[in-house]
Motif scaffolding. Structure first.
Motif, PDB file in Angstrom:
ATOM      1  N   UNK A 174      -1.078 -12.699  12.131  1.00 19.97           N
ATOM      2  CA  UNK A 174      -1.078 -11.972  13.401  1.00 19.97           C
ATOM      3  C   UNK A 174      -1.229 -10.471  13.171  1.00 19.97           C
ATOM      4  N   UNK A 175      -0.573  -9.981  12.126  1.00 21.39           N
ATOM      5  CA  UNK A 175      -0.673  -8.557  11.789  1.00 21.39           C
ATOM      6  C   UNK A 175      -2.124  -8.168  11.516  1.00 21.39           C
ATOM      7  N   UNK A 223      -3.718   1.082   7.188  1.00 17.98           N
ATOM      8  CA  UNK A 223      -2.442   0.759   6.541  1.00 17.98           C
ATOM      9  C   UNK A 223      -2.192   1.731   5.395  1.00 17.98           C
ATOM     10  N   UNK A 224      -0.984   2.299   5.353  1.00 20.20           N
ATOM     11  CA  UNK A 224      -0.615   3.233   4.290  1.00 20.20           C
ATOM     12  C   UNK A 224      -0.136   2.465   3.061  1.00 20.20           C
ATOM     13  N   UNK A 225       0.009   3.197   1.965  1.00 18.82           N
ATOM     14  CA  UNK A 225       0.452   2.569   0.722  1.00 18.82           C
ATOM     15  C   UNK A 225       1.851   1.977   0.834  1.00 18.82           C
ATOM     16  N   UNK A 245       1.707   1.980   9.160  1.00 23.64           N
ATOM     17  CA  UNK A 245       0.371   2.196   9.713  1.00 23.64           C
ATOM     18  C   UNK A 245       0.263   3.597  10.299  1.00 23.64           C
ATOM     19  N   UNK A 246      -0.937   4.149  10.213  1.00 23.59           N
ATOM     20  CA  UNK A 246      -1.201   5.482  10.754  1.00 23.59           C
ATOM     21  C   UNK A 246      -2.330   5.416  11.772  1.00 23.59           C
ATOM     22  N   UNK A 293       8.135  11.218   6.828  1.00 25.67           N
ATOM     23  CA  UNK A 293       6.814  11.820   6.702  1.00 25.67           C
ATOM     24  C   UNK A 293       5.895  10.927   5.881  1.00 25.67           C
ATOM     25  N   UNK A 294       4.642  10.888   6.295  1.00 23.62           N
ATOM     26  CA  UNK A 294       3.609  10.191   5.541  1.00 23.62           C
ATOM     27  C   UNK A 294       2.529  11.201   5.186  1.00 23.62           C
ATOM     28  N   UNK A 295       2.396  11.487   3.885  1.00 25.64           N
ATOM     29  CA  UNK A 295       1.432  12.493   3.418  1.00 25.64           C
ATOM     30  C   UNK A 295       0.229  11.801   2.790  1.00 25.64           C
ATOM     31  N   UNK A 296      -0.955  12.205   3.228  1.00 23.58           N
ATOM     32  CA  UNK A 296      -2.200  11.628   2.722  1.00 23.58           C
ATOM     33  C   UNK A 296      -3.081  12.737   2.161  1.00 23.58           C
ATOM     34  N   UNK A 297      -3.542  12.565   0.918  1.00 21.96           N
ATOM     35  CA  UNK A 297      -4.385  13.587   0.311  1.00 21.96           C
ATOM     36  C   UNK A 297      -5.787  13.561   0.905  1.00 21.96           C
ATOM     37  N   UNK A 298      -6.405  14.739   0.998  1.00 19.68           N
ATOM     38  CA  UNK A 298      -7.779  14.830   1.485  1.00 19.68           C
ATOM     39  C   UNK A 298      -8.735  14.314   0.420  1.00 19.68           C
ATOM     40  N   UNK A 299      -9.819  13.637   0.820  1.00 20.14           N
ATOM     41  CA  UNK A 299     -10.734  13.065  -0.174  1.00 20.14           C
ATOM     42  C   UNK A 299     -11.441  14.111  -1.029  1.00 20.14           C
ATOM     43  N   UNK A 300     -11.535  15.353  -0.564  1.00 21.01           N
ATOM     44  CA  UNK A 300     -12.232  16.385  -1.319  1.00 21.01           C
ATOM     45  C   UNK A 300     -11.352  17.208  -2.223  1.00 21.01           C
TER      46      UNK A 300
END
Length: 521
Positions: A117-118, A148-150, A154-155, A306-313
């Motif tokens: 379902x998810x 989905x985050x690590x 979810x974001x 907090x959920x921190x995501x690095x920029x791809x560049x």
């Protein structure tokens, strides 16, 4: 009176040409039945026709916009209806998992279906329209709205912008419903938490749940102002609650803080909009009066995460592995709400901005890096690796006031996968998690129903406006016809008269021409 032969011919020719031109014009009008071809035909009517033509063009655009909105609303409604049905099945599985006869294997089977379902929910929430744009991404139609985050959460990657189109002279309508509004704003009923402070080693005698918010109004107006609270067991049947200022607020708890350790019904405590489940686990030979006093807990709202995501560049592969609030005063005073951007200027320094980061963004605060920890505005971020100038991280702030339905289903799945057979304490914690999940599923369904009602309301308003526009189109066409088109009877009568006048001028010319002196010689 004497006139010259030249004057006679010129006068006759001019009169003939005038009558001939009138006949030609009336003939063309009789053929086309169009009265106004140029502004010279009717200056006032031509001006009015120009205005009506502009209105007709706008009405055509309104019709095209209405068609676009109707198609988008139809697709949105279909997806929302599918999600509603999927959530209904998730609720059935959650309620069924609370069956006292279920074993760990039974709950794992439910968890397996919840996992499907998810995935189904994420796929539906990332649906595209007929143009290949994501329906729930706001104005960022090319961006996948939910990822989905690590850490399993979810974001939402879209924005909160609705795309409005004009459907009337003074009326615009949103073509889309953002994922933020539909899925992210469901009230989280589990946004308080309990922490045991005494005894240091858990003896298992008392299990106090994190609580369920039963009244958001009371929770926000009263509970938040007095946290954190201390819950002390002062006897075998009485607990005491004091607020952060040391004030005794036990009177505001249900039954004045009294509980009955002998019955499950007597172990529920309601306080300032939060319902807490108290589980007393007395061993053989224990008495409540002897073992319960001395147990103490802290009750407060869940701290922001907090959920921190690095920029791809980013020039380096540095990651943010954890975060925490280290200075609550500084955090509440300056940390951006919603989301922020960390931009490193060197390996040991960075600037904090409110998201989104633009050329005109101003620095909220500047931070430093020490021993692999980056700190700014009261929040510390643990770094894996050494950052470099140019590294950027997007930081999403979760206040726990709302919860995405994907996170709710994921948490339920985790709870159902946890073995609890034969362990009463784990069973009590599972029941609390199950109640939390069922409450948040209901909250998510309510939010979705509200969004679905909004789509239906817009559809109804659109139908009404379309009918209005069609009436305006009809009136516009009739008015243009009344100004531009000719009356066939009037045109034919005028044409007949003008033809008679042309024939008369021809006859008059021939008769008068015979009266010249040359005809008398």
């Amino acid at each position: 009176m004497r006139i010259s032969t030249a004057q006679f011919y010129e006068s006759s020719a001019a009169n003939y040409q005038k009558n001939f031109a009138n006949v030609v014009k009336s003939s063309e009008e009789a053929s086309s039945l169009v009265r106004v071809n140029t502004a010279a035909d009717d200056p006032v009517g031509a001006s009015r026709l120009l205005q009506l033509g502009q209105q007709a063009s706008m009405l055509d655009q309104y019709e095209a916009n209405s068609t676009t909105i109707k198609a988008t609303l139809g697709a949105t409604e279909a997806v929302m209806t599918s999600i509603t049905n999927v959530l209904q099945r998730a609720k059935e599985l959650a309620i069924g998992a609370g069956n006292a006869g279920y074993t760990d294997a039974d709950r794992r089977a439910n968890a397996s279906e919840l996992g499907q379902i998810e995935e189904q929910l994420q796929s539906l929430m990332n649906s595209k329209d007929e143009n290949g744009k994501y329906i729930f991404a706001g104005s960022k139609g090319d961006t996948v709205p939910f990822t989905r985050n690590d850490d399993g959460t979810y974001s939402y990657n879209g924005d909160q912008v609705t795309l409005d189109l004009a459907i009337g002279d003074n009326m615009s309508m949103a073509t889309n419903s953002t994922g933020w509004e539909v899925f992210q704003q469901a009230i989280n009923t589990s946004r308080s938490e309990v922490t045991r402070t005494a005894p240091v080693v858990d003896d298992g005698r008392v299990v106090l749940s994190n609580g369920q918010v039963s009244s958001s109004l009371t929770y926000n107006s009263k509970f938040r102002s007095g946290e954190p609270y201390t819950v002390d067991f002062v006897s075998g049947t009485q607990l005491q609650i004091t607020d952060s200022g040391g004030n005794d607020v036990t009177a505001e708890a249900s039954q004045g803080g009294a509980f009955n350790p002998a019955t499950a019904a007597g172990q529920t405590v309601s306080f300032r909009g939060v319902d807490l489940t108290l589980n007393i686990n007395l061993a053989a030979g224990d008495t409540a009066a002897a073992v319960l006093p001395g147990h103490s807990f802290t009750l407060a709202a869940k701290p922001d995460t907090f959920t921190a995501t690095r920029s791809p560049g980013n020039p380096t592969a540095t990651q943010v592995t954890g975060s925490s609030i280290t200075n609550p005063v500084a955090y509440h005073a300056s940390f951006p709400t919603g989301s922020a951007v960390m931009k490193f200027t060197s390996a040991t320094a960075f600037d904090l901005y409110a998201a989104p980061l633009t050329a005109n963004s101003k620095i909220v605060s500047s931070g430093t890096v020490a021993a692999g920890v980056a700190t700014a505005s009261g929040v510390s971020f643990n770094l894996a690796g050494t950052p470099a100038a140019g590294d950027q991280f997007s930081v999403a702030v979760n206040t726990h006031e709302t919860q995405n339905i994907l996170d709710t289903v994921s948490q339920l799945k985790t709870a159902l996968n946890t073995p609890i057979n034969g362990n009463p304490i784990l069973q009590q914690k599972f029941q609390a998690a199950l109640d939390s999940g069922i409450g948040n599923l209901a909250s998510g369904s309510d939010q979705l129903s509200s969004a679905l009602s909004s789509v239906g309301g817009r559809g109804s308003a659109l139908d009404t406006q379309v009918d209005t526009n069609q009436s305006l189109v009809l009136a516009n066409t009739q008015t243009q016809s009344a100004i531009r088109d000719s009356d066939p009877a009037e045109v034919m009568t005028r044409l007949t008269l003008q033809q008679t006048m042309l024939q008369a001028s021809q006859l008059a010319f021939s008769k008068i021409a015979q009266l010249g002196l040359f005809n008398k010689v």
